[in-house]
Design an enzyme around this catalytic site. Structure first.
Site, PDB file in Angstrom:
ATOM      1  N   CYS A 138       0.799  -1.235   0.000  1.00 58.27           N
ATOM      2  CA  CYS A 138       0.000   0.000   0.000  1.00 58.27           C
ATOM      3  C   CYS A 138       0.828   1.279   0.000  1.00 58.27           C
ATOM      4  CB  CYS A 138      -0.938   0.007   1.199  1.00 58.27           C
ATOM      5  SG  CYS A 138      -2.101  -1.363   1.200  1.00 58.27           S
ATOM      6  N   CYS A 458       0.410   2.545   6.423  1.00 58.61           N
ATOM      7  CA  CYS A 458       0.843   1.177   6.689  1.00 58.61           C
ATOM      8  C   CYS A 458       0.871   0.412   5.374  1.00 58.61           C
ATOM      9  CB  CYS A 458      -0.126   0.487   7.662  1.00 58.61           C
ATOM     10  SG  CYS A 458      -1.800   0.318   6.989  1.00 58.61           S
TER      11      CYS A 458
END
Length: 474
Positions: A138, A458
């Site tokens: 991500c 994250c």
């Protein structure tokens, strides 16, 4: 969980009062969306002697859409090409001025594995312009941006386009390994007898496909399960998660209706209408959200479809330059990209705690404190994940026992936090989100009158990223 982390954190006081503050502050944030821009506070610049200033000239994204909707018949390079063309149209930067293009992606289409190159050629860039693709879950477009920063800082380039793309509507589905092995061997068979012998060995189970899953290879656990366990470990209730998700959608809707999502550029989808806005922003009610069943840990989990980011198609692009190059070309930059860090931790119990570990490190690197930050833009993978990070950041015990720090860094104040919505509402095309966070931080700094923004995210694999964005002098 059986880990020490779970048992220790589970005994931290659950904060129903904190949950109430989450919802109350979400309502107070709405008035900020209507406020006129004010002059930024006077603070020191983070420029460093002997280090090039690297600026964001502009950043755009095509609308982020729920998978299976208007982008369903396209390929990833189609979306990336549209974002690149949107950037070119908005900035009028000559294609031959761009020294390098780098894109981030997670689920790679095998036909266009270097999607940066295919998108660049499709957008009309010269075949002499190098391009490569990076993947870091991500934070893939975060890595694309910082790769560009490094190239410019090293004097190798003056102008870099970075971005990211994801198309969850059409992910690769493979034959089973047995079938793949048989097909490859069959391709090398020379005689009819050899081919018939191989075909005779095929069994029905060979035809079972390998379906992709948003799961950790090292733990075989989906991110949703990890988010559920993380929420339980930090005593984040279902109520808190639903309240936070409602806050995200409510603020995103206000920002969209108020014309604040300036990075969105229209995309004429071939064979379809022009898409002009994100389609996942759907404010609901606590009553409706409360009816949904747990999506991962059943029947007692707290992570649901309503408090999770949804599978999203989308692409982004951002124009980076050295400050002197931007000014020489007549551009007024939006922001400086300053210090950044990447972190990595346990991919099981701490999979989604990247912001907690990265935030204090980037603040120390920049010589700032939490109080100096005017705008926070954090990636919202799950409401439980984001709230667990806020609780971890506000815990002396966690700082001392897991981060090797003497004291907590403190949680960001919600009145400065994701005020225009986040990944829960705007959508999360894995490889494209980082660029959205950075350009949103730049736009919010100008609108809200701040000087420093902190972007954090994250990533799968137990990794994370944080960066300081400084408003360019107005």
């Amino acid at each position: 969980m059986s880990s020490m982390l779970t048992h220790a954190i589970r005994n931290l006081p659950a904060s129903s009062a904190w949950a109430a503050r989450v919802f109350a502050r979400s309502l107070s944030c709405s008035s900020q969306l209507q406020a006129a821009a004010v002059q930024p506070k006077s603070k020191k610049t983070l420029a460093k002697s002997g280090v090039k200033n690297i600026v964001v000239v502009e950043g755009v994204r095509i609308p982020f859409l729920q998978s299976g909707t208007s982008y369903a018949d396209l390929m990833p390079h189609d979306l990336a090409r549209a974002a690149l063309q949107g950037l070119l149209n908005r900035t009028s930067v000559p294609r031959d001025v761009v020294d390098y293009i780098v894109y981030g992606t997670v689920i790679q289409e095998v036909k266009t594995s270097n999607v940066a190159r295919e998108a660049a050629l499709g957008a009309g860039f010269s075949d002499k312009t190098p391009a490569h693709t990076v993947t870091m879950a991500c934070i893939s477009s975060n890595q694309a941006m910082t790769t560009g920063v490094g190239m410019i800082a090293a004097g190798q380039c003056d102008v870099v386009v970075a971005g990211g793309v994801e198309l969850m509507s059409d992910v690769p589905i493979r034959h089973s390994r047995k079938m793949r092995k048989t097909m490859l061997t069959l391709n090398r068979a020379k005689t009819l007898g050899q081919k018939l012998s191989l075909i005779s060995k095929i069994r029905p189970d060979y035809f079972a496909p390998e379906l992709p899953a948003v799961a950790e290879f090292s733990t075989s656990e989906t991110m949703g399960h990890s988010a559920d366990r993380l929420a339980a470990a930090f005593a984040v209730s279902r109520l808190e998660q639903d309240e936070y998700a409602l806050r995200s959608h409510t603020l995103a809707k206000k920002a969209q209706d108020g014309g604040l999502l300036l990075d969105v550029v229209p995309f004429k989808v071939p064979g379809r209408d022009t898409v002009t806005k994100d389609n996942g922003i759907r404010p609901s009610s606590m009553e409706q959200m409360g009816k949904l069943k747990p999506a991962f840990v059943k029947p007692y989990g707290t992570v649901t479809a309503a408090n999770s980011s949804f599978l999203t198609d989308g692409a982004s692009a951002i124009l980076l330059m050295s400050e002197e190059k931007a000014l020489a070309m007549g551009y007024k930059p939006k922001a400086y990209l300053r210090d950044f860090v990447y972190v990595s931790q346990d991919p099981k119990d701490q999979l989604l705690l990247g912001p907690t570990y990265a935030t204090p490190k980037v603040l120390e690197k920049a010589g700032l404190t939490m109080a100096d930050i005017d705008v926070f833009e954090f990636h919202e993978a799950f409401a439980g994940q984001i709230l667990a990070n806020l609780k971890a950041m506000d815990s002396d015990w966690f700082a001392q026992n897991y981060m090797g720090r003497k004291a907590k860094v403190g949680a960001p104040p919600l009145e400065k936090f994701n005020n225009w919505g986040g990944s829960l509402s705007l959508g999360h095309p894995f490889g494209a989100t980082g660029c959205r966070l950075v350009i949103t931080a730049a736009h919010r700094l100008k609108k809200e009158g701040g000087q420093y923004g902190l972007v954090a995210a994250c990533a799968a694999g137990g990794q994370g990223h944080a960066m300081i964005v400084e408003l360019y002098p107005q």
